[in-house]
Design an enzyme around this catalytic site. Structure first.
Site, mmCIF file in Angstrom:
data_model
loop_
_atom_site.group_PDB
_atom_site.id
_atom_site.type_symbol
_atom_site.label_atom_id
_atom_site.label_comp_id
_atom_site.label_asym_id
_atom_site.label_seq_id
_atom_site.Cartn_x
_atom_site.Cartn_y
_atom_site.Cartn_z
ATOM 1 N N GLN A 48 -5.124 -1.300 9.539
ATOM 2 C CA GLN A 48 -5.051 -2.644 8.965
ATOM 3 C C GLN A 48 -5.688 -3.669 9.915
ATOM 4 O OE1 GLN A 48 -3.771 -3.448 5.843
ATOM 5 N NE2 GLN A 48 -4.625 -5.465 6.298
ATOM 6 N N LYS A 92 0.845 -1.204 0.000
ATOM 7 C CA LYS A 92 0.000 0.000 0.000
ATOM 8 C C LYS A 92 0.873 1.244 0.000
ATOM 9 C CE LYS A 92 -4.006 -1.837 2.406
ATOM 10 N NZ LYS A 92 -4.587 -2.139 3.703
ATOM 11 N N ASP A 131 -11.444 3.395 3.898
ATOM 12 C CA ASP A 131 -11.948 2.023 3.790
ATOM 13 C C ASP A 131 -13.462 2.014 3.628
ATOM 14 O OD1 ASP A 131 -10.181 -0.065 3.644
ATOM 15 O OD2 ASP A 131 -9.820 -0.162 5.806
#
Ligand code: NDP
Length: 298
Positions: A97, A53, A120
């Site tokens: 995460q 990422k 997200d």
């Protein structure tokens, strides 16, 4: 009949190129979008994913802020980091995460993220915006799935869609996105009866259940578009684990009009959509329009 195999890597590469162009254009407004990723502990798969990422974020010309916290960090300490990132104007997107260690309540942490920076798209505020058709941030995997569908079928108006799976991160937002495209949507789950018959009616079939090769070729309507979200690691005799989707690909390819492979289908779209969401968050926070190339899917 042999289906078109949708190349998720190619669609993701094209999206990342559009993101990089948007980032260059936004520099005229005097800012560079920034993405903060918080990793707790040293889960090996999460470490690799976070490294990817960060590399992709920098490659797209954005700022990447990595926060690596030890596995024993307390929930309070983690919430302090989130509050600090919420208040930092250089940070447009915050991603924590998952999974988190068991002593930390993931939903408390996700609720603490400013919805304007929730790249997200898991915060209930963004889920509500998606459900009510209000601009917001949409979860990356279903957004990527929609882009893949639209890369082969630009107009979904009136089509029958079946989504297998009702999780908050894939199934439910996928159904909302297809509904917003004027599909007639059915969401199926582990209690659904006559699943095969239901699937056979779908022009668009999205499988997100986490069961290797569960959807067979004779469940698929001839010519349908099939999106396989599943990632299942299966031990092969002699070899290491291999990756299988939720759809029996070799059978699906004989019946469907278009189908995504695993790997190389939905997977590459998830990070590309995360970068797209970071640019979208940066624009929305500043009252700027999201660049057209990032809103027009497919
Ligand atoms: P969850 O485990 O949260 O949800 C699975 C869903 O599938 C549930 O709604 C469950 O029903 C349903 N289900 C399970 N078994 C059956 C069955 N036999 N028949 C019908 N429905 C069933 O999974 P996620 O949504 O998080 O992920 C789904 C898959 O997608 C996984 O393989 C995951 O690894 C993959 N994934 C891939 C991503 C990518 O980037 N490519 C990103 C995210 C996920 P019920 O609610 O009734 O229990």
């Amino acid at each position: 009949m042999s289906a078109r195999v949708i190349d998720g890597k190619a669609v993701a590469d094209a999206l990342r190129t559009e993101v990089a162009e948007a980032v260059r254009d936004l520099s005229a407004h005097g800012f560079t979008p920034g993405l903060a990723v918080v990793l707790v502990g040293d889960h090996p798969a999460s470490r690799v994913y976070v490294r990817n990422k960060s590399a992709r974020t920098v490659e797209a010309g954005m700022r990447s802020f990595d926060h690596r916290l030890p596995p024993e960090v307390t929930e309070t300490e983690l919430l302090d980091v989130i509050r600090m990132l919420n208040a930092d104007d250089a940070v447009d997107g915050i991603l924590v995460q998952l999974p988190l260690p068991s002593h930390i309540d993931a939903s408390t942490v996700l609720l603490a993220i400013d919805p304007a920076k929730d790249v997200d798209g898991f915060h209930p505020v963004n889920a509500g915006r998606l459900a009510t058709g209000t601009p917001g941030l949409v979860p990356c995997t279903p957004l990527g799935c929609l882009m893949l569908v639209k890369s082969v079928t630009p107009s979904l108006d009136g089509l029958d869609a079946v989504v297998l799976g009702r999780s908050n991160i894939v199934g439910k937002p996928m159904a909302q996105l297809l509904l917003a495209e004027s599909c007639t949507v059915t969401v199926a789950h582990s209690r659904t009866r006559d699943l095969a018959d239901l699937c056979r009616r779908a022009d668009i079939l999205v499988a997100a259940i986490g069961r290797p090769e569960f959807v067979r070729g004779d469940w698929i309507k001839p010519g349908a578009t099939v999106i396989d979200v599943g990632i299942n690691r299966v031990a092969e005799p002699g070899d290491g684990p291999s990756l299988l989707g939720d759809v029996a690909f070799a059978e699906a390819v004989e019946v469907a009009g278009a189908v995504t492979p695993v790997p190389g289908g939905v997977g590459p779209m998830t990070i590309a959509c995360l970068l797209r969401n970071t640019v979208a968050a940066a624009c929305l926070r500043r009252g700027l329009a999201i660049p057209n190339a990032l809103t027009a899917f497919g």
